[in-house]
Design a protein around this motif. Sequence first.
Motif, PDB file in Angstrom:
ATOM      1  N   VAL A   2      -3.424  68.904 -76.285  1.00 15.28           N
ATOM      2  CA  VAL A   2      -3.214  68.672 -77.723  1.00 15.28           C
ATOM      3  C   VAL A   2      -2.869  67.205 -77.986  1.00 15.28           C
ATOM      4  CG1 VAL A   2      -1.774  69.272 -79.691  1.00 15.28           C
ATOM      5  CG2 VAL A   2      -2.556  71.065 -78.135  1.00 15.28           C
ATOM      6  N   VAL A   3      -1.977  66.651 -77.155  1.00 20.58           N
ATOM      7  CA  VAL A   3      -1.589  65.248 -77.354  1.00 20.58           C
ATOM      8  C   VAL A   3      -2.776  64.319 -77.119  1.00 20.58           C
ATOM      9  CG1 VAL A   3      -0.101  63.398 -76.511  1.00 20.58           C
ATOM     10  CG2 VAL A   3       0.821  65.699 -76.832  1.00 20.58           C
ATOM     11  N   PHE A   4      -3.606  64.631 -76.113  1.00 17.11           N
ATOM     12  CA  PHE A   4      -4.765  63.781 -75.839  1.00 17.11           C
ATOM     13  C   PHE A   4      -5.733  63.774 -77.019  1.00 17.11           C
ATOM     14  CE2 PHE A   4      -9.096  63.321 -74.044  1.00 17.11           C
ATOM     15  CZ  PHE A   4      -8.997  61.998 -73.639  1.00 17.11           C
ATOM     16  N   VAL A   5      -6.061  64.956 -77.531  1.00 17.73           N
ATOM     17  CA  VAL A   5      -6.952  65.015 -78.696  1.00 17.73           C
ATOM     18  C   VAL A   5      -6.301  64.351 -79.908  1.00 17.73           C
ATOM     19  CG1 VAL A   5      -8.186  66.556 -80.260  1.00 17.73           C
ATOM     20  CG2 VAL A   5      -8.113  67.075 -77.825  1.00 17.73           C
ATOM     21  N   GLY A   6      -4.998  64.565 -80.081  1.00 20.25           N
ATOM     22  CA  GLY A   6      -4.303  63.930 -81.202  1.00 20.25           C
ATOM     23  C   GLY A   6      -4.275  62.409 -81.087  1.00 20.25           C
ATOM     24  N   SER A   7      -4.145  61.895 -79.853  1.00 17.09           N
ATOM     25  CA  SER A   7      -4.146  60.439 -79.678  1.00 17.09           C
ATOM     26  C   SER A   7      -5.506  59.841 -80.022  1.00 17.09           C
ATOM     27  CB  SER A   7      -3.750  60.083 -78.248  1.00 17.09           C
ATOM     28  OG  SER A   7      -4.689  60.617 -77.317  1.00 17.09           O
ATOM     29  N   LEU A   8      -6.571  60.565 -79.707  1.00 18.70           N
ATOM     30  CA  LEU A   8      -7.895  60.075 -80.093  1.00 18.70           C
ATOM     31  C   LEU A   8      -8.042  60.029 -81.612  1.00 18.70           C
ATOM     32  CD1 LEU A   8     -10.213  61.913 -77.509  1.00 18.70           C
ATOM     33  CD2 LEU A   8      -9.274  59.591 -77.398  1.00 18.70           C
ATOM     34  N   VAL A   9      -7.566  61.075 -82.275  1.00 26.05           N
ATOM     35  CA  VAL A   9      -7.600  61.069 -83.740  1.00 26.05           C
ATOM     36  C   VAL A   9      -6.698  59.969 -84.297  1.00 26.05           C
ATOM     37  CG1 VAL A   9      -7.134  62.442 -85.798  1.00 26.05           C
ATOM     38  CG2 VAL A   9      -8.160  63.523 -83.794  1.00 26.05           C
ATOM     39  N   GLY A  10      -5.516  59.776 -83.671  1.00 25.43           N
ATOM     40  CA  GLY A  10      -4.623  58.713 -84.121  1.00 25.43           C
ATOM     41  C   GLY A  10      -5.227  57.328 -83.951  1.00 25.43           C
ATOM     42  N   LEU A  11      -5.986  57.129 -82.862  1.00 29.53           N
ATOM     43  CA  LEU A  11      -6.641  55.833 -82.666  1.00 29.53           C
ATOM     44  C   LEU A  11      -7.679  55.577 -83.746  1.00 29.53           C
ATOM     45  CD1 LEU A  11      -6.658  53.433 -80.723  1.00 29.53           C
ATOM     46  CD2 LEU A  11      -8.465  54.562 -79.434  1.00 29.53           C
ATOM     47  N   GLU A  12      -8.403  56.619 -84.133  1.00 30.92           N
ATOM     48  CA  GLU A  12      -9.336  56.467 -85.248  1.00 30.92           C
ATOM     49  C   GLU A  12      -8.587  56.143 -86.540  1.00 30.92           C
ATOM     50  OE1 GLU A  12     -12.542  56.475 -85.222  1.00 30.92           O
ATOM     51  OE2 GLU A  12     -12.907  57.073 -83.138  1.00 30.92           O
ATOM     52  N   GLY A  13      -7.400  56.737 -86.711  1.00 27.83           N
ATOM     53  CA  GLY A  13      -6.602  56.421 -87.891  1.00 27.83           C
ATOM     54  C   GLY A  13      -6.121  54.985 -87.912  1.00 27.83           C
ATOM     55  N   VAL A  14      -5.771  54.455 -86.742  1.00 23.47           N
ATOM     56  CA  VAL A  14      -5.358  53.045 -86.663  1.00 23.47           C
ATOM     57  C   VAL A  14      -6.507  52.135 -87.067  1.00 23.47           C
ATOM     58  CG1 VAL A  14      -4.643  51.214 -85.066  1.00 23.47           C
ATOM     59  CG2 VAL A  14      -3.568  53.461 -84.953  1.00 23.47           C
ATOM     60  N   PHE A  15      -7.705  52.428 -86.592  1.00 22.58           N
ATOM     61  CA  PHE A  15      -8.868  51.623 -86.980  1.00 22.58           C
ATOM     62  C   PHE A  15      -9.142  51.726 -88.477  1.00 22.58           C
ATOM     63  CE2 PHE A  15     -10.601  52.189 -82.436  1.00 22.58           C
ATOM     64  CZ  PHE A  15      -9.850  51.107 -82.021  1.00 22.58           C
ATOM     65  N   PHE A  16      -8.896  52.896 -89.051  1.00 19.15           N
ATOM     66  CA  PHE A  16      -9.097  53.065 -90.487  1.00 19.15           C
ATOM     67  C   PHE A  16      -8.095  52.217 -91.276  1.00 19.15           C
ATOM     68  CE2 PHE A  16      -7.883  55.324 -94.394  1.00 19.15           C
ATOM     69  CZ  PHE A  16      -9.086  55.256 -95.084  1.00 19.15           C
TER      70      PHE A  16
END
Length: 290
Positions: A234-248
Motif C-alpha cells: 500500500v505504501v509503495f503504490v501510495g508513494s508512486l501516486v504521491g510522486l505524481e502529486g509532487v510533479f503536479f
Amino acid sequence: MHFWHNALQFCLIASAALPIGAASTWGVADATVSVQSKGAGVGVGLKERIPDGQPLSKPISLGSSDTLKVDLVAQEARTPKRPHQAFLLLTDPATGLDISYPFSVRENGKSRIELTQKDLPAQFLSTPEGLDANFVIGSFGSSQAYNGAAFKLSIAREADVPLPSTEASRQRKLPEIHHIFKPNPESPPVFVTLNFVAMVLLIPFAALITLWTSIGANTKQLPMALKSAPLPHVVFVGSLVGLEGVFFLYYTSWNLFQTLPAALAVGVVAFISGSRALGEVQGRRLAGLR
C-alpha cells in the motif's frame, strides 16, 4: 713620453665631446598622403610624398566625397618597428581644438589611416584656415617620442550642403526612457491542466494494465500479497501516486526548491517500501505460488 701624454689628453677631450647615454628617437619614413574621390578608379586622385621631418608646402584638400589616406613607416633609431601609440593629430589653429586618430600599425612599422569628412567633428568642417596635421609616435622605453608637422588639411565644403549641427554632440538632458517588459508567463487554464494531468495519469496505468493482461498476469495472488505484507504494498503504490502529486504541484504552483525536498522524501519512502514489497513477491515466487 711626451707623445703618450699628448695622446692621453686627446682621448680625454674626445670622450668628453661625445654625448653620454644618447637616447634613440622615434621617427617616420616613406610617408605619403593621398586623396581619392568616391567612384574614381584605382590610382586616380592626388598623392603626395611627405619629406622626412618636413611638412608639405601646399595644403591637401578633402572634399565631401573624398577619402584621405595616410601611409608611413614608424621607426625607432631608424629601424622599422611597431610603436605603442601612433596617431594623426588634427588641430584647428584658430580655436586650438584638436583630435587624434590612431593608425593601424603592423609589426614591421607600416601604418595606415583613412578618414572622410564624416569622421571629423562638426567644428572642424567650418574652419577657414584649415587644419594642421601632425604625426605623433611614441612607445615604452627611453626612446624620445616624435611629434612632427606633416601637412595642412583644407576642408572643401559644398555650398548647398548645410553644416551639421553641433547641438547633438553637447551634453544635455535626454527624454525619459520607459521600459516595457514582457509579462510573466502564466499557467494555462485549470481545465486544460486537469485534462493533461488525467491523460498523464490514466494513459500509463491503462497501458500497464493492458500489458499485464496480455502477458497473463496472475491477479489471484493479490489478496495473498495484501495479507502477507499489506503495509509495504500500500505504501509503495501510495508513494508512486504521491510522486505524481509532487510533479503536479510543481507544474501548477511550486518552485524547484519546494519540489526537490518533497520528491526526495517520497522517493526514499518508495525505495524502502518497494524493496519490502519485492521481498514478499520473491518469497511467493520461491514457494512456487507464482
